[in-house]
Design an enzyme around this catalytic site. Sequence first.
Site, PDB file in Angstrom:
ATOM      1  N   ARG A   1       0.856  -1.182   0.000  1.00  0.00           N
ATOM      2  CA  ARG A   1       0.000   0.000   0.000  1.00  0.00           C
ATOM      3  C   ARG A   1       0.894   1.234   0.000  1.00  0.00           C
ATOM      4  O   ARG A   1       1.974   1.243   0.598  1.00  0.00           O
ATOM      5  CB  ARG A   1      -0.920   0.026   1.227  1.00  0.00           C
ATOM      6  CG  ARG A   1      -2.095  -0.922   1.183  1.00  0.00           C
ATOM      7  CD  ARG A   1      -3.121  -0.490   0.139  1.00  0.00           C
ATOM      8  NE  ARG A   1      -4.312  -1.330   0.152  1.00  0.00           N
ATOM      9  CZ  ARG A   1      -4.477  -2.415  -0.587  1.00  0.00           C
ATOM     10  NH1 ARG A   1      -3.489  -2.808  -1.388  1.00  0.00           N
ATOM     11  NH2 ARG A   1      -5.598  -3.112  -0.542  1.00  0.00           N
TER      12      ARG A   1
ATOM     13  N   GLU B   1      -4.820   6.990  -4.595  1.00  0.00           N
ATOM     14  CA  GLU B   1      -4.962   6.354  -5.902  1.00  0.00           C
ATOM     15  C   GLU B   1      -6.258   6.843  -6.541  1.00  0.00           C
ATOM     16  O   GLU B   1      -7.308   6.744  -5.912  1.00  0.00           O
ATOM     17  CB  GLU B   1      -4.978   4.830  -5.783  1.00  0.00           C
ATOM     18  CG  GLU B   1      -3.638   4.240  -5.372  1.00  0.00           C
ATOM     19  CD  GLU B   1      -3.650   2.708  -5.325  1.00  0.00           C
ATOM     20  OE1 GLU B   1      -4.736   2.104  -5.471  1.00  0.00           O
ATOM     21  OE2 GLU B   1      -2.573   2.131  -5.144  1.00  0.00           O
TER      22      GLU B   1
ATOM     23  N   HIS C   1      -1.432  -0.107  -9.830  1.00  0.00           N
ATOM     24  CA  HIS C   1      -2.025  -1.099  -8.931  1.00  0.00           C
ATOM     25  C   HIS C   1      -2.537  -2.319  -9.713  1.00  0.00           C
ATOM     26  O   HIS C   1      -3.714  -2.691  -9.640  1.00  0.00           O
ATOM     27  CB  HIS C   1      -3.162  -0.480  -8.107  1.00  0.00           C
ATOM     28  CG  HIS C   1      -3.404  -1.199  -6.810  1.00  0.00           C
ATOM     29  ND1 HIS C   1      -3.926  -0.584  -5.697  1.00  0.00           N
ATOM     30  CD2 HIS C   1      -3.195  -2.498  -6.441  1.00  0.00           C
ATOM     31  CE1 HIS C   1      -4.040  -1.448  -4.704  1.00  0.00           C
ATOM     32  NE2 HIS C   1      -3.597  -2.618  -5.137  1.00  0.00           N
TER      33      HIS C   1
END
Length: 328
Positions: free
Chosen positions: A239, A268, A292
């Site tokens: 993360r 994000e 991601h």
Amino acid sequence: MPVVVSTVPKWRFDTSEVVVPSEWKVIFCNPANEKELAEACREADCLLVLASFPEVTASVLQQLKSVKLIQAVGAGYDRIDGKAAAKLGIPVANVPGANAQTVAEFTVGSIIALQRQLVVADRETKAGRYSDIRKSLLTTGLQEIAGSTVGLIGLGAIGRQTAKILKFLGASIYYYGRSRQSAALEAELGIQYQSLSKLLTQSDIVSVHVPLNDQTRGLIGHAQLSLMKQGSLLINTARGEVIDELALAEMLEAGRLAGAAVDVTYPEPPPADHPLLTLSPGARERLLITPHIAGVTVGSFRCMLKQALQNIDRVLHQEVPHNVVNGL
């Protein structure tokens, strides 16, 4: 007819070739704010969410009068306020380990891409500078995994799978986690436990595989990055909040790190003025950044989505859900 609200868009079901049970009423939504999410879930029996979107806050949870399960697609559930959900009697469940092999492959691929400077080599060769870039890369020297020391921060399912691949490729492997693993597992994986500071100072490559929680938020800050070897590599598929991204940008600018591969950022998507998107040209050469995607191949997402739907089906049939993460 049971109502399932999904923030996982329909196109991801279609791409994964996963069919929703015909007896469910599925409402697909892409909430822009808390109000839209709460309104979409007004009559929902279950809520299906991606691991990274949306944020399910205590304020939203208090408005979920009929929801019997919040199911995350994937291992992560840090965007859901699990404690608030527990107080309201709403179980939160995840799908652990389903994409461990996928993320491990991505991690090792990222290491190789950085060690061999594949992005730069590809760009310069396509630009007609074959001889120049070849000479530059060979003069500087290209590295390989065999003989490298890799430090794994976190040894969950993904960390263990990564260790297996690295061992096969000839790396020496250190690891750091909340607790030391058994001697049998250490021997099987060929890993050695170290304190975080020692792992950082002794590793050629550091790869982060911890969940986001109160203990890991900001785990790798300026002080920790300063401990890393000159010319080492950093990989983050966990993360964005685990690493101080401004400090990472400074280390890339200073040239202390030879490279970093980052599949996650905070927030994000990253805004245009994010420190990792505003690097100088030289520092940008040392950064591999992706949106991601480490754990979401078609195959892995199909597996995670199917398991998530099976868990929802259990709850709709008044059975106890699997993999509840908030203590219910």
